[in-house]
Design a protein around this motif. Structure first.
Motif, PDB file in Angstrom:
ATOM      1  N   PRO A  76       0.797  -1.239   0.000  1.00 56.45           N
ATOM      2  CA  PRO A  76       0.000   0.000   0.000  1.00 56.45           C
ATOM      3  C   PRO A  76       0.822   1.278   0.000  1.00 56.45           C
ATOM      4  O   PRO A  76       0.490   2.257  -0.669  1.00 56.45           O
ATOM      5  CB  PRO A  76      -0.836  -0.127   1.281  1.00 56.45           C
ATOM      6  CG  PRO A  76      -0.959  -1.591   1.487  1.00 56.45           C
ATOM      7  CD  PRO A  76       0.336  -2.182   1.022  1.00 56.45           C
ATOM      8  N   ARG A  77       1.936   1.289   0.749  1.00 56.27           N
ATOM      9  CA  ARG A  77       2.783   2.482   0.809  1.00 56.27           C
ATOM     10  C   ARG A  77       3.388   2.788  -0.559  1.00 56.27           C
ATOM     11  O   ARG A  77       3.417   3.951  -0.998  1.00 56.27           O
ATOM     12  CB  ARG A  77       3.891   2.271   1.853  1.00 56.27           C
ATOM     13  CG  ARG A  77       4.789   3.500   2.052  1.00 56.27           C
ATOM     14  CD  ARG A  77       5.733   3.286   3.226  1.00 56.27           C
ATOM     15  NE  ARG A  77       6.640   4.428   3.376  1.00 56.27           N
ATOM     16  CZ  ARG A  77       7.803   4.522   2.780  1.00 56.27           C
ATOM     17  NH1 ARG A  77       8.226   3.539   1.970  1.00 56.27           N
ATOM     18  NH2 ARG A  77       8.576   5.586   2.936  1.00 56.27           N
ATOM     19  N   MET A  78       3.876   1.753  -1.248  1.00 56.87           N
ATOM     20  CA  MET A  78       4.471   1.944  -2.567  1.00 56.87           C
ATOM     21  C   MET A  78       3.421   2.430  -3.577  1.00 56.87           C
ATOM     22  O   MET A  78       3.717   3.313  -4.403  1.00 56.87           O
ATOM     23  CB  MET A  78       5.091   0.622  -3.045  1.00 56.87           C
ATOM     24  CG  MET A  78       5.700   0.701  -4.449  1.00 56.87           C
ATOM     25  SD  MET A  78       6.988   1.964  -4.602  1.00 56.87           S
ATOM     26  CE  MET A  78       8.313   1.213  -3.664  1.00 56.87           C
ATOM     27  N   CYS A  79       2.213   1.896  -3.505  1.00 56.65           N
ATOM     28  CA  CYS A  79       1.131   2.321  -4.411  1.00 56.65           C
ATOM     29  C   CYS A  79       0.827   3.810  -4.229  1.00 56.65           C
ATOM     30  O   CYS A  79       0.711   4.560  -5.208  1.00 56.65           O
ATOM     31  CB  CYS A  79      -0.128   1.498  -4.165  1.00 56.65           C
ATOM     32  SG  CYS A  79       0.054  -0.245  -4.589  1.00 56.65           S
ATOM     33  N   PHE A  80       0.707   4.220  -2.968  1.00 62.05           N
ATOM     34  CA  PHE A  80       0.429   5.630  -2.678  1.00 62.05           C
ATOM     35  C   PHE A  80       1.561   6.528  -3.160  1.00 62.05           C
ATOM     36  O   PHE A  80       1.327   7.588  -3.749  1.00 62.05           O
ATOM     37  CB  PHE A  80       0.209   5.805  -1.166  1.00 62.05           C
ATOM     38  CG  PHE A  80      -0.025   7.231  -0.753  1.00 62.05           C
ATOM     39  CD1 PHE A  80      -1.260   7.839  -0.949  1.00 62.05           C
ATOM     40  CD2 PHE A  80       1.002   7.981  -0.182  1.00 62.05           C
ATOM     41  CE1 PHE A  80      -1.469   9.163  -0.584  1.00 62.05           C
ATOM     42  CE2 PHE A  80       0.802   9.302   0.189  1.00 62.05           C
ATOM     43  CZ  PHE A  80      -0.438   9.898  -0.017  1.00 62.05           C
ATOM     44  N   LEU A  81       2.811   6.100  -2.933  1.00 61.28           N
ATOM     45  CA  LEU A  81       3.970   6.888  -3.350  1.00 61.28           C
ATOM     46  C   LEU A  81       4.038   7.022  -4.871  1.00 61.28           C
ATOM     47  O   LEU A  81       4.389   8.086  -5.393  1.00 61.28           O
ATOM     48  CB  LEU A  81       5.263   6.252  -2.827  1.00 61.28           C
ATOM     49  CG  LEU A  81       5.564   6.444  -1.341  1.00 61.28           C
ATOM     50  CD1 LEU A  81       6.791   5.633  -0.938  1.00 61.28           C
ATOM     51  CD2 LEU A  81       5.788   7.920  -1.009  1.00 61.28           C
ATOM     52  N   LEU A  82       3.706   5.964  -5.590  1.00 54.20           N
ATOM     53  CA  LEU A  82       3.747   6.007  -7.058  1.00 54.20           C
ATOM     54  C   LEU A  82       2.722   6.987  -7.624  1.00 54.20           C
ATOM     55  O   LEU A  82       3.035   7.769  -8.529  1.00 54.20           O
ATOM     56  CB  LEU A  82       3.522   4.597  -7.629  1.00 54.20           C
ATOM     57  CG  LEU A  82       4.706   3.635  -7.549  1.00 54.20           C
ATOM     58  CD1 LEU A  82       4.271   2.220  -7.907  1.00 54.20           C
ATOM     59  CD2 LEU A  82       5.836   4.089  -8.458  1.00 54.20           C
ATOM     60  N   VAL A  83       1.494   6.953  -7.097  1.00 57.05           N
ATOM     61  CA  VAL A  83       0.454   7.882  -7.573  1.00 57.05           C
ATOM     62  C   VAL A  83       0.834   9.318  -7.214  1.00 57.05           C
ATOM     63  O   VAL A  83       0.680  10.236  -8.035  1.00 57.05           O
ATOM     64  CB  VAL A  83      -0.923   7.510  -6.977  1.00 57.05           C
ATOM     65  CG1 VAL A  83      -1.965   8.579  -7.314  1.00 57.05           C
ATOM     66  CG2 VAL A  83      -1.386   6.154  -7.514  1.00 57.05           C
ATOM     67  N   THR A  84       1.343   9.515  -5.992  1.00 53.11           N
ATOM     68  CA  THR A  84       1.783  10.857  -5.573  1.00 53.11           C
ATOM     69  C   THR A  84       2.910  11.364  -6.458  1.00 53.11           C
ATOM     70  O   THR A  84       2.941  12.541  -6.835  1.00 53.11           O
ATOM     71  CB  THR A  84       2.236  10.834  -4.104  1.00 53.11           C
ATOM     72  OG1 THR A  84       1.179  10.315  -3.294  1.00 53.11           O
ATOM     73  CG2 THR A  84       2.595  12.226  -3.621  1.00 53.11           C
ATOM     74  N   ALA A  85       3.845  10.472  -6.793  1.00 50.07           N
ATOM     75  CA  ALA A  85       4.970  10.845  -7.658  1.00 50.07           C
ATOM     76  C   ALA A  85       4.491  11.256  -9.047  1.00 50.07           C
ATOM     77  O   ALA A  85       5.011  12.214  -9.636  1.00 50.07           O
ATOM     78  CB  ALA A  85       5.953   9.679  -7.760  1.00 50.07           C
ATOM     79  N   CYS A  86       3.492  10.561  -9.578  1.00 52.07           N
ATOM     80  CA  CYS A  86       2.919  10.903 -10.896  1.00 52.07           C
ATOM     81  C   CYS A  86       2.326  12.315 -10.874  1.00 52.07           C
ATOM     82  O   CYS A  86       2.554  13.119 -11.783  1.00 52.07           O
ATOM     83  CB  CYS A  86       1.845   9.898 -11.295  1.00 52.07           C
ATOM     84  SG  CYS A  86       2.476   8.253 -11.690  1.00 52.07           S
ATOM     85  N   LEU A  87       1.557  12.617  -9.818  1.00 48.86           N
ATOM     86  CA  LEU A  87       0.951  13.943  -9.680  1.00 48.86           C
ATOM     87  C   LEU A  87       2.015  15.025  -9.509  1.00 48.86           C
ATOM     88  O   LEU A  87       1.948  16.090 -10.142  1.00 48.86           O
ATOM     89  CB  LEU A  87      -0.004  13.961  -8.484  1.00 48.86           C
ATOM     90  CG  LEU A  87      -1.328  13.221  -8.663  1.00 48.86           C
ATOM     91  CD1 LEU A  87      -1.978  12.936  -7.316  1.00 48.86           C
ATOM     92  CD2 LEU A  87      -2.283  14.021  -9.540  1.00 48.86           C
ATOM     93  N   ALA A  88       3.006  14.747  -8.657  1.00 45.98           N
ATOM     94  CA  ALA A  88       4.065  15.734  -8.398  1.00 45.98           C
ATOM     95  C   ALA A  88       4.878  16.008  -9.654  1.00 45.98           C
ATOM     96  O   ALA A  88       5.190  17.167  -9.964  1.00 45.98           O
ATOM     97  CB  ALA A  88       4.973  15.234  -7.275  1.00 45.98           C
ATOM     98  N   LEU A  89       5.225  14.955 -10.402  1.00 51.52           N
ATOM     99  CA  LEU A  89       5.988  15.128 -11.643  1.00 51.52           C
ATOM    100  C   LEU A  89       5.202  15.933 -12.666  1.00 51.52           C
ATOM    101  O   LEU A  89       5.738  16.848 -13.298  1.00 51.52           O
ATOM    102  CB  LEU A  89       6.347  13.756 -12.225  1.00 51.52           C
ATOM    103  CG  LEU A  89       7.705  13.169 -11.848  1.00 51.52           C
ATOM    104  CD1 LEU A  89       7.843  11.770 -12.425  1.00 51.52           C
ATOM    105  CD2 LEU A  89       8.845  14.046 -12.336  1.00 51.52           C
TER     106      LEU A  89
END
Length: 318
Positions: free
Chosen positions: A144-157
């Motif tokens: 779950p932590r990795m999933c959240f980080l990946l979506v957040t990274a997409c938005l931030a990028l």
């Protein structure tokens, strides 16, 4: 020199609004086009909201793939809502004006959300690759932590890459008539209206678009290549056919998305072929968002089962 700077400042403050040209050749069919695009818009929104609702309501779908798909659906709803309502207003009432501030807000939202969608597509491809090709490592990697980080990274990028060129573009001076040959405030038609030298900003957007498209495309191609190799080793011909059918549907949508964006953005001369950019943008904002819910989720057996379970619960409550 001082006089030129003062003139640029006057031009910049004088711009109150732009006019979106839309599709002048078929504007006489406004009410018909309004109805067609309204139905497409409602179908896209309904399909994506259905995906989000089912994913969060059914505990069987609380897995990484559906978390990414529901995130993708939410971003896509936001993406088409930045464009289609204004297009519908143009078709129905002929209201083509848009304020300077609203125009640049639309341009930023369109580019930011569009970039985020491409990064999410790459994440989805990576998720499917791990699930199919590395099933033993999948639960450990896609926690779950990795999933959240990946979506957040997409938005931030997406945000960080697009905020700078849009701010730079908004600081330029613009010359009248303030008519944008498009149905939305996109980068190229806005740059074409500027009196300033836009070569550096156009090259910046070109480089950013190339980075976004190539990064997501390379990840997607590598992931799907490995998925196809894994599928060919499946023992059952029926399983192979089913898997290839799913992959081919995904690849059709990917081809439409990448093809239209390459046509619009990956060219150094952003002022060329603005008329043809409208048709490519229409594919990107109307056609693919309509196909995505069907291709990615609504053809899935797990989703069908979740829908049946939800309908049976509603029936029992009545």
């Amino acid at each position: 020199m001082e006089k030129s700077i003062m003139g640029d400042a006057r031009n910049r403050t004088a711009v109150q609004e732009f006019t979106l040209e839309g599709f002048p050749a078929i504007q006489h069919l406004g009410k018909v086009l309004f109805l067609v695009h309204l139905l497409k818009y409602l179908a896209s929104i309904t399909g994506n909201i259905l995906i989000i609702t089912i994913t969060w309501a059914d505990h069987h779908l609380h897995i990484p793939m559906y978390f990414f798909l529901s995130s993708f659906s939410f971003i896509e709803c936001c993406f088409i809502t930045t464009v289609i309502p204004k297009l519908l207003a143009i078709f129905l009432s002929g209201k083509q004006t848009i304020s300077f501030a609203a125009c640049f807000k639309q341009a930023f939202a369109f580019l930011f959300l569009g970039a985020t969608i491409f990064f999410l597509m790459a994440v989805l491809s990576l998720d499917w690759y791990l699930a199919i090709c590395k099933p033993l490592y999948y639960p450990t990697i896609m926690n779950p932590r990795m999933c959240f980080l990946l979506v957040t990274a997409c938005l931030a990028l997406g945000f960080l890459l697009m905020v700078v060129p849009v701010i730079m573009l908004s600081q330029l001076s613009f010359c009248g008539p303030y008519v944008i040959p498009h149905f939305l405030c996109d980068f190229a038609p806005l740059a074409n209206l500027s009196c300033s030298d836009t070569r550096s900003i156009e090259m910046l957007l070109f480089d950013l678009a190339l980075f976004i498209l190539l990064t997501s495309l390379v990840i997607t191609v590598i992931a799907y290549s490995n998925i196809v190799i894994t599928i060919t080793h499946l023992p059952s011909a029926k399983e192979q056919q089913k898997a290839f059918s799913t992959c081919s549907s995904h690849l059709i949508v990917l081809s439409l998305m990448y093809g239209s964006c390459v046509f619009i953005y990956v060219k150094p001369k952003q002022t060329n072929q603005l008329d043809s950019n409208r048709e490519a943008a229409l594919v990107n904002t109307v056609v693919t968002p309509l196909l995505n819910p069907v291709v990615y989720t609504l053809r899935n057996k797990q989703v069908h089962q979740a829908l049946r379970d939800a309908l049976s619960r509603v029936t029992l409550q009545k």
